[in-house]
Design a protein around this motif. Structure first.
Motif, PDB file in Angstrom:
ATOM      1  N   LEU A 169     -53.545 -53.815  17.221  1.00 24.09           N
ATOM      2  CA  LEU A 169     -53.507 -54.792  18.302  1.00 24.09           C
ATOM      3  C   LEU A 169     -53.255 -56.199  17.771  1.00 24.09           C
ATOM      4  N   ASP A 198     -51.282 -51.962  26.155  1.00 30.64           N
ATOM      5  CA  ASP A 198     -52.299 -51.684  27.174  1.00 30.64           C
ATOM      6  C   ASP A 198     -52.934 -50.313  26.941  1.00 30.64           C
ATOM      7  N   HIS A 201     -55.219 -50.594  23.974  1.00 25.48           N
ATOM      8  CA  HIS A 201     -56.422 -51.369  24.300  1.00 25.48           C
ATOM      9  C   HIS A 201     -57.429 -50.496  25.043  1.00 25.48           C
ATOM     10  N   GLU A 205     -61.046 -49.495  23.468  1.00 31.00           N
ATOM     11  CA  GLU A 205     -62.224 -49.913  24.226  1.00 31.00           C
ATOM     12  C   GLU A 205     -63.110 -48.707  24.521  1.00 31.00           C
ATOM     13  N   LEU A 210     -62.552 -51.983  19.644  1.00 26.04           N
ATOM     14  CA  LEU A 210     -61.692 -53.142  19.850  1.00 26.04           C
ATOM     15  C   LEU A 210     -61.856 -54.180  18.751  1.00 26.04           C
TER      16      LEU A 210
END
Length: 325
Positions: A169, A198, A201, A205, A210
């Motif tokens: 990321l 996305d 992520h 998460e 993250l």
């Protein structure tokens, strides 16, 4: 921070086991196109388990995944970088709205082995993206190549898998800077860009990763059916591991869950319903950087098709990457 220098044996294990993961998941096409993890595991039990298998042709050849990975590795070792040398931009193809597949991802571990150093990140970004969009000119496709190359580099220098996703990321904005600066189909790439980040992520998460700190919150998913269902939730078009975003995702999930257990790595990253030879190539190759060949049943790698070429490519990549360290 001082980097850990991997052994040449770790590189050899990464390259050879990438072929093992491919051949095992492929099974001559029988398991590659099987959508049922339970069926695959039932057939594995009938064969006597992993210990009873000898991976060699004609029943257990490698697939195009290994051939393309080898071509990438050998090209990196000899300097080949263009499909049509001498023609400006000859290696580029037009933007492809359907170019979301994992074909770029499954051949890119060698890029990370060639450019493993933190200071080489701009080169890794450039080479993985351009290599990826030679065939998959769509962010979901070529960012899969970036992800696997990055995982290879991080694994080579000793970073644990729970950090890899957060680092991906962090690198994605740098990748966009490169794509924008390259000036090729910028508008099309911009429109399709968000999906990959996305998806990653959401995955990170859900696993508490993250920030790149463990322990990962990986569900046990003890049965093949449960794993199939989980992987299906990440997939495009109902085919887990088929796309550039979720092939490395399945591989990372397997690495996080399996730890040092080769059997668990295979159960989760190779023997599932979907494009399991591609996820197997990635997962087993990355696992080899840390686990080596010793825990793997000899029948799975001693007679592997193209084993000598995989070994030789590993040695050349190691010498190029670490020879002056």
């Amino acid at each position: 921070m001082e980097e850990t220098v991997p052994s040449v044996e770790a590189y050899e294990a990464a390259m050879v086991l990438s072929g093992v993961g491919d051949a095992l998941g492929y099974r001559g096409g029988r398991w590659e196109y099987c959508t049922s993890g339970p069926q695959i595991h039932a057939e594995l039990a009938e064969l006597g388990g992993l210990e009873a298998i000898t991976l060699q042709p004609p029943e257990w050849p490698v697939s195009d995944d290994t051939i393309l990975h080898l071509a990438t590795a050998e090209g990196l070792a000899t300097g080949t970088s263009q499909l049509r040398p001498g023609e400006p931009g000859g290696y580029r193809i037009p933007f492809n709205p359907t170019g979301t597949g994992c074909g770029a991802a499954m051949r890119s571990l060698a890029i990370g082995l060639r450019y493993p150093h933190a200071w080489e990140l701009p080169t890794l970004i450039r080479v993985s993206i351009e290599s990826g969009r030679m065939t998959h000119h769509h962010p979901t496709g070529y960012l899969g190549a970036l992800a696997v190359a990055l995982f290879g580099a991080l694994g080579a220098r000793g970073e644990p898998p729970e950090r890899w996703g957060a680092e991906l990321l962090r690198v994605l904005p740098l990748a966009w800077d490169y794509v924008e600066g390259a000036g090729v189909a910028v508008g099309d790439n911009a429109a399709a860009w968000p999906f990959f980040g996305d998806a990653w992520h959401r995955y990170l998460e859900s696993r508490g990763l993250l920030e790149g700190r463990g322990p990962p919150q990986v569900p046990s998913l003890p049965s093949p059916a449960e794993r199939d269902a989980a992987y299906l939730g990440w997939a495009l078009e109902g085919w887990p591991g088929r796309s550039g975003h979720d092939a490395p995702m399945v591989a990372l999930e397997a690495l996080l869950a399996a730890g040092g257990c080769w059997e668990d790595l295979c159960a989760r990253g190779v023997l599932h319903g979907g494009d399991n030879d591609s996820t197997g190539t990635i997962a087993a190759g990355c696992w080899g950087l840390r686990g080596g060949l010793a825990p793997v049943p000899p029948g799975l790698h001693c007679c592997l098709e193209h084993r000598g070429r995989l070994r030789d490519a590993a040695h050349r990549l190691h010498a190029l990457a670490w020879g002056r360290c």
